[in-house]
Design a protein around this motif. Structure first.
Motif, mmCIF file in Angstrom:
data_model
loop_
_atom_site.group_PDB
_atom_site.id
_atom_site.type_symbol
_atom_site.label_atom_id
_atom_site.label_comp_id
_atom_site.label_asym_id
_atom_site.label_seq_id
_atom_site.Cartn_x
_atom_site.Cartn_y
_atom_site.Cartn_z
ATOM 1 N N ASP A 96 0.829 -1.197 0.000
ATOM 2 C CA ASP A 96 0.000 0.000 0.000
ATOM 3 C C ASP A 96 0.867 1.252 0.000
ATOM 4 O O ASP A 96 1.922 1.304 0.641
ATOM 5 C CB ASP A 96 -0.892 0.043 1.247
ATOM 6 C CG ASP A 96 -1.986 -1.010 1.221
ATOM 7 O OD1 ASP A 96 -2.114 -1.718 0.204
ATOM 8 O OD2 ASP A 96 -2.715 -1.119 2.224
ATOM 9 N N VAL A 97 0.394 2.268 -0.722
ATOM 10 C CA VAL A 97 0.959 3.614 -0.679
ATOM 11 C C VAL A 97 -0.215 4.554 -0.449
ATOM 12 O O VAL A 97 -1.183 4.529 -1.215
ATOM 13 C CB VAL A 97 1.685 3.984 -1.985
ATOM 14 C CG1 VAL A 97 2.382 5.332 -1.830
ATOM 15 C CG2 VAL A 97 2.661 2.914 -2.401
ATOM 16 N N THR A 98 -0.152 5.372 0.597
ATOM 17 C CA THR A 98 -1.268 6.246 0.927
ATOM 18 C C THR A 98 -0.777 7.663 1.166
ATOM 19 O O THR A 98 0.407 7.890 1.465
ATOM 20 C CB THR A 98 -2.001 5.759 2.194
ATOM 21 O OG1 THR A 98 -1.111 5.832 3.321
ATOM 22 C CG2 THR A 98 -2.460 4.307 2.034
ATOM 23 N N ALA A 99 -1.697 8.618 1.041
ATOM 24 C CA ALA A 99 -1.344 10.014 1.293
ATOM 25 C C ALA A 99 -2.602 10.828 1.546
ATOM 26 O O ALA A 99 -3.682 10.512 1.028
ATOM 27 C CB ALA A 99 -0.570 10.613 0.122
ATOM 28 N N LYS A 100 -2.443 11.873 2.333
ATOM 29 C CA LYS A 100 -3.476 12.878 2.538
ATOM 30 C C LYS A 100 -2.882 14.238 2.187
ATOM 31 O O LYS A 100 -1.785 14.568 2.626
ATOM 32 C CB LYS A 100 -3.981 12.873 3.981
ATOM 33 C CG LYS A 100 -4.741 11.610 4.357
ATOM 34 C CD LYS A 100 -5.302 11.687 5.771
ATOM 35 C CE LYS A 100 -6.095 10.430 6.110
ATOM 36 N NZ LYS A 100 -6.675 10.481 7.488
ATOM 37 N N GLY A 111 2.614 0.640 3.717
ATOM 38 C CA GLY A 111 2.319 -0.509 4.550
ATOM 39 C C GLY A 111 2.233 -1.733 3.658
ATOM 40 O O GLY A 111 1.973 -1.610 2.452
ATOM 41 N N SER A 112 2.438 -2.915 4.212
ATOM 42 C CA SER A 112 2.457 -4.094 3.352
ATOM 43 C C SER A 112 2.296 -5.365 4.164
ATOM 44 O O SER A 112 2.420 -5.369 5.392
ATOM 45 C CB SER A 112 3.764 -4.161 2.557
ATOM 46 O OG SER A 112 4.867 -4.305 3.443
ATOM 47 N N SER A 146 6.815 5.451 7.572
ATOM 48 C CA SER A 146 6.325 4.123 7.867
ATOM 49 C C SER A 146 6.407 3.931 9.378
ATOM 50 O O SER A 146 6.843 4.827 10.106
ATOM 51 C CB SER A 146 7.162 3.061 7.136
ATOM 52 O OG SER A 146 6.579 1.779 7.267
ATOM 53 N N ALA A 147 6.001 2.779 9.846
ATOM 54 C CA ALA A 147 6.092 2.464 11.273
ATOM 55 C C ALA A 147 6.039 0.956 11.441
ATOM 56 O O ALA A 147 5.465 0.246 10.617
ATOM 57 C CB ALA A 147 4.954 3.118 12.057
ATOM 58 N N ALA A 148 6.654 0.480 12.494
ATOM 59 C CA ALA A 148 6.621 -0.948 12.811
ATOM 60 C C ALA A 148 6.760 -1.110 14.312
ATOM 61 O O ALA A 148 7.355 -0.268 14.991
ATOM 62 C CB ALA A 148 7.750 -1.685 12.104
ATOM 63 N N MET A 149 6.206 -2.177 14.821
ATOM 64 C CA MET A 149 6.359 -2.463 16.244
ATOM 65 C C MET A 149 7.829 -2.736 16.548
ATOM 66 O O MET A 149 8.549 -3.315 15.728
ATOM 67 C CB MET A 149 5.481 -3.639 16.641
ATOM 68 C CG MET A 149 3.996 -3.340 16.499
ATOM 69 S SD MET A 149 2.957 -4.760 16.862
ATOM 70 C CE MET A 149 1.343 -4.113 16.394
ATOM 71 N N THR A 150 8.256 -2.326 17.708
ATOM 72 C CA THR A 150 9.674 -2.458 18.057
ATOM 73 C C THR A 150 10.112 -3.916 18.165
ATOM 74 O O THR A 150 11.312 -4.188 18.153
ATOM 75 C CB THR A 150 9.970 -1.727 19.381
ATOM 76 O OG1 THR A 150 9.049 -2.185 20.396
ATOM 77 C CG2 THR A 150 9.817 -0.214 19.210
#
Length: 213
Positions: A96-100, A111-112, A146-150
């Motif tokens: 996924d590629v998203t934007a606002k 996200g993927s 992006s973000a990911a759990m530690t």
């Protein structure tokens, strides 16, 4: 399929091993089946929205509906491009590629997920590289986040290999418990420095205005 009225169906992102495309119904059904077969061990939960806490059939249905919703709800000010990832002609996951307000911020988020049977072969890095090429080279983005759990070393490793830098921590609730997310940020200069995957774009000019790019 002739994408006359929704040209995003003609968009293609290609790497040495992969093709990424917005799935038409038959391909979307294959993507849903990959989700139904599992994308992580049941004891783990790498997503802030635990959509995989359901039966295989429900997971597949959720993916099918989600991708259709991204098309139905598309807006140039709030868009989500949900691409099927194909390896040797077989659907293996989603990118996924998203934007606002992209025209103002120049920022995208990614996200993927990958089917369990296709993990551990570098596909996750290659498909994110394709998404970043679309964002920076294709759409003129200034930053990607992006973000990911530690406790998700695989996702964090993909981001590290592609040049992302840490951008702070945040705490959210998942499955009724607190989890810590590592936020990540990549600017154009770092993307240029770390890019190693050859990516080609096809069909972007026909749908460029849908991104306000």
């Amino acid at each position: 399929m002739k994408p006359q009225h929704w040209p995003l169906y003609g968009l293609r992102l290609r790497t040495p091993r992969l093709e990424l495309r917005l799935p038409e119904l038959e391909l979307l059904d294959d993507l849903a089946s990959v989700a139904a077969d599992g994308v992580h061990p049941p004891a783990d939960m790498p997503f802030t929205v635990p959509w995989t806490d359901a039966s295989p059939a429900a997971c597949g249905k959720a993916v099918f509906q989600h991708v259709l919703a991204t098309v139905a709800n598309w807006s140039v000010r709030d868009w989500a491009l949900s691409l099927a990832v194909l390896h040797e002609g077989e659907v293996v996951g989603r990118q996924d590629v998203t934007a606002k307000d992209f025209a103002v911020t120049g920022e995208v988020s990614t996200g993927s997920w990958l089917g369990l049977a296709h993990q551990g072969r570098g596909i996750g890095t290659e498909m994110r590289a394709a998404a970043l090429h679309l964002a920076f080279a294709g759409l003129g983005a200034r930053t990607a986040v992006s973000a990911a759990m530690t406790d998700n070393p695989r996702s964090l490793g993909v981001s590290r290999r592609l040049g992302y830098l840490p951008d702070g921590l945040e705490v959210t609730a998942v499955r009724g418990a607190p989890v810590t997310l590592q936020r990540l940020r990549l600017d154009r200069a770092r993307w240029e420095e770390y890019r190693t995957v050859e990516v080609t774009l096809e069909g972007l000019d026909a749908c460029r205005e849908e991104f306000e790019a």
